[in-house]
Design a protein around this motif. Structure first.
Motif, PDB file in Angstrom:
ATOM      1  N   ALA A 199       0.747  -1.172   0.176  1.00 54.98           N
ATOM      2  CA  ALA A 199      -0.074   0.019  -0.178  1.00 54.98           C
ATOM      3  C   ALA A 199       0.854   1.328   0.137  1.00 54.98           C
ATOM      4  O   ALA A 199       0.474   2.315  -0.787  1.00 54.98           O
ATOM      5  N   ALA A 200       1.872   1.149   0.481  1.00 52.30           N
ATOM      6  CA  ALA A 200       2.822   2.537   0.804  1.00 52.30           C
ATOM      7  C   ALA A 200       3.260   2.785  -0.775  1.00 52.30           C
ATOM      8  O   ALA A 200       3.798   4.009  -0.903  1.00 52.30           O
ATOM      9  N   TYR A 201       3.201   1.809  -1.666  1.00 50.95           N
ATOM     10  CA  TYR A 201       3.846   2.181  -3.078  1.00 50.95           C
ATOM     11  C   TYR A 201       2.588   2.717  -4.117  1.00 50.95           C
ATOM     12  O   TYR A 201       3.008   2.871  -5.163  1.00 50.95           O
ATOM     13  N   LEU A 202       1.511   2.729  -3.454  1.00 48.39           N
ATOM     14  CA  LEU A 202       0.220   2.986  -4.270  1.00 48.39           C
ATOM     15  C   LEU A 202       0.252   4.569  -4.227  1.00 48.39           C
ATOM     16  O   LEU A 202       0.484   4.949  -3.073  1.00 48.39           O
ATOM     17  N   PRO A 203      -0.445   5.109  -5.437  1.00 47.90           N
ATOM     18  CA  PRO A 203      -0.576   6.543  -5.291  1.00 47.90           C
ATOM     19  C   PRO A 203      -1.779   6.882  -4.229  1.00 47.90           C
ATOM     20  O   PRO A 203      -2.845   5.970  -4.111  1.00 47.90           O
ATOM     21  N   ALA A 204      -1.608   8.093  -3.679  1.00 49.42           N
ATOM     22  CA  ALA A 204      -2.682   8.514  -3.033  1.00 49.42           C
ATOM     23  C   ALA A 204      -3.922   8.464  -3.322  1.00 49.42           C
ATOM     24  O   ALA A 204      -4.226   8.863  -4.667  1.00 49.42           O
ATOM     25  N   GLY A 205      -5.023   7.959  -2.844  1.00 50.89           N
ATOM     26  CA  GLY A 205      -6.195   7.910  -3.135  1.00 50.89           C
ATOM     27  C   GLY A 205      -6.634   6.635  -4.156  1.00 50.89           C
ATOM     28  O   GLY A 205      -7.707   6.546  -4.704  1.00 50.89           O
ATOM     29  N   TYR A 206      -5.613   5.880  -4.438  1.00 54.92           N
ATOM     30  CA  TYR A 206      -5.544   4.681  -5.363  1.00 54.92           C
ATOM     31  C   TYR A 206      -6.805   3.939  -4.965  1.00 54.92           C
ATOM     32  O   TYR A 206      -7.690   3.405  -5.727  1.00 54.92           O
ATOM     33  N   GLN A 207      -6.808   3.284  -3.651  1.00 53.04           N
ATOM     34  CA  GLN A 207      -7.999   2.623  -3.312  1.00 53.04           C
ATOM     35  C   GLN A 207      -9.329   2.989  -3.336  1.00 53.04           C
ATOM     36  O   GLN A 207     -10.173   2.355  -3.888  1.00 53.04           O
ATOM     37  N   SER A 208      -9.484   4.275  -2.980  1.00 52.69           N
ATOM     38  CA  SER A 208     -10.838   4.897  -3.144  1.00 52.69           C
ATOM     39  C   SER A 208     -11.067   5.043  -4.773  1.00 52.69           C
ATOM     40  O   SER A 208     -12.488   4.831  -4.863  1.00 52.69           O
ATOM     41  N   GLU A 209     -10.541   5.249  -5.387  1.00 52.39           N
ATOM     42  CA  GLU A 209     -10.542   5.214  -6.734  1.00 52.39           C
ATOM     43  C   GLU A 209     -11.134   3.955  -7.442  1.00 52.39           C
ATOM     44  O   GLU A 209     -11.987   3.782  -8.091  1.00 52.39           O
ATOM     45  N   ALA A 210     -10.235   3.113  -7.007  1.00 50.34           N
ATOM     46  CA  ALA A 210     -10.423   1.633  -7.490  1.00 50.34           C
ATOM     47  C   ALA A 210     -11.913   1.338  -6.860  1.00 50.34           C
ATOM     48  O   ALA A 210     -12.417   0.492  -8.003  1.00 50.34           O
ATOM     49  N   ARG A 211     -12.051   1.770  -5.785  1.00 49.69           N
ATOM     50  CA  ARG A 211     -13.484   1.045  -5.430  1.00 49.69           C
ATOM     51  C   ARG A 211     -14.779   1.835  -6.119  1.00 49.69           C
ATOM     52  O   ARG A 211     -15.606   0.996  -6.472  1.00 49.69           O
ATOM     53  N   LYS A 212     -14.478   3.088  -6.424  1.00 51.43           N
ATOM     54  CA  LYS A 212     -15.559   3.816  -7.271  1.00 51.43           C
ATOM     55  C   LYS A 212     -15.859   3.201  -8.629  1.00 51.43           C
ATOM     56  O   LYS A 212     -16.853   2.950  -9.028  1.00 51.43           O
TER      57      LYS A 212
END
Length: 135
Positions: free
Chosen positions: A48-61
């Motif tokens: 997760a530390a290597y993912l861009p900020a907001g990646y998980q919320s954008e992926a969920r959307k």
């Protein structure tokens, strides 16, 4: 036939999702409900530390939007996106929402899977309701 059919959706076997939806449509009563469920696997902390900020919320959307598109073609369908380990989380959701049948697509097996993918195999072994596996 069934008043509530659960269809777990895994986008890595999306080619089989159309078959799962067709079977769910056939198995559901005229007024039957079809639930589309996608489980988002937890991203390990070290990754997760290597993912861009907001990646998980954008992926969920994006996932929610894609499920809504799929549900639009199904009568009386709802969508659900939850987090967890896929096999266990599908079973937990089914235990609390009590579908009559689960229609699940299984990926094409490799030597490690032999007959069913690990998620489909876990659901088949432990579900309290009927399970229909799509290949």
């Amino acid at each position: 036939m069934y008043s509530h059919v659960l269809v777990p959706v895994s986008f890595d076997v999306e080619r089989d999702s159309a078959g799962a939806f067709a079977v769910a449509r056939l198995l559901a009563d005229d007024n039957g409900h079809i639930s589309l469920l996608h489980v988002i696997e937890q991203v390990p902390g070290y990754a997760a530390a290597y993912l861009p900020a907001g990646y998980q919320s954008e992926a969920r959307k994006t996932i929610e939007a894609r499920l809504a598109e799929l549900a639009a073609d199904l009568p009386n369908a709802s969508t659900h996106v939850i987090e967890g380990h896929s096999g266990r989380t599908i079973l937990d959701w089914a235990e609390s929402h009590k579908p009559d049948c689960i229609v699940i697509a299984s990926h094409r097996p490799g030597m490690q899977d032999l007959l069913l993918g690990s998620t489909a195999a876990k659901v088949v072994r432990h579900a309290a309701c009927a399970v229909h596996v799509i290949r």
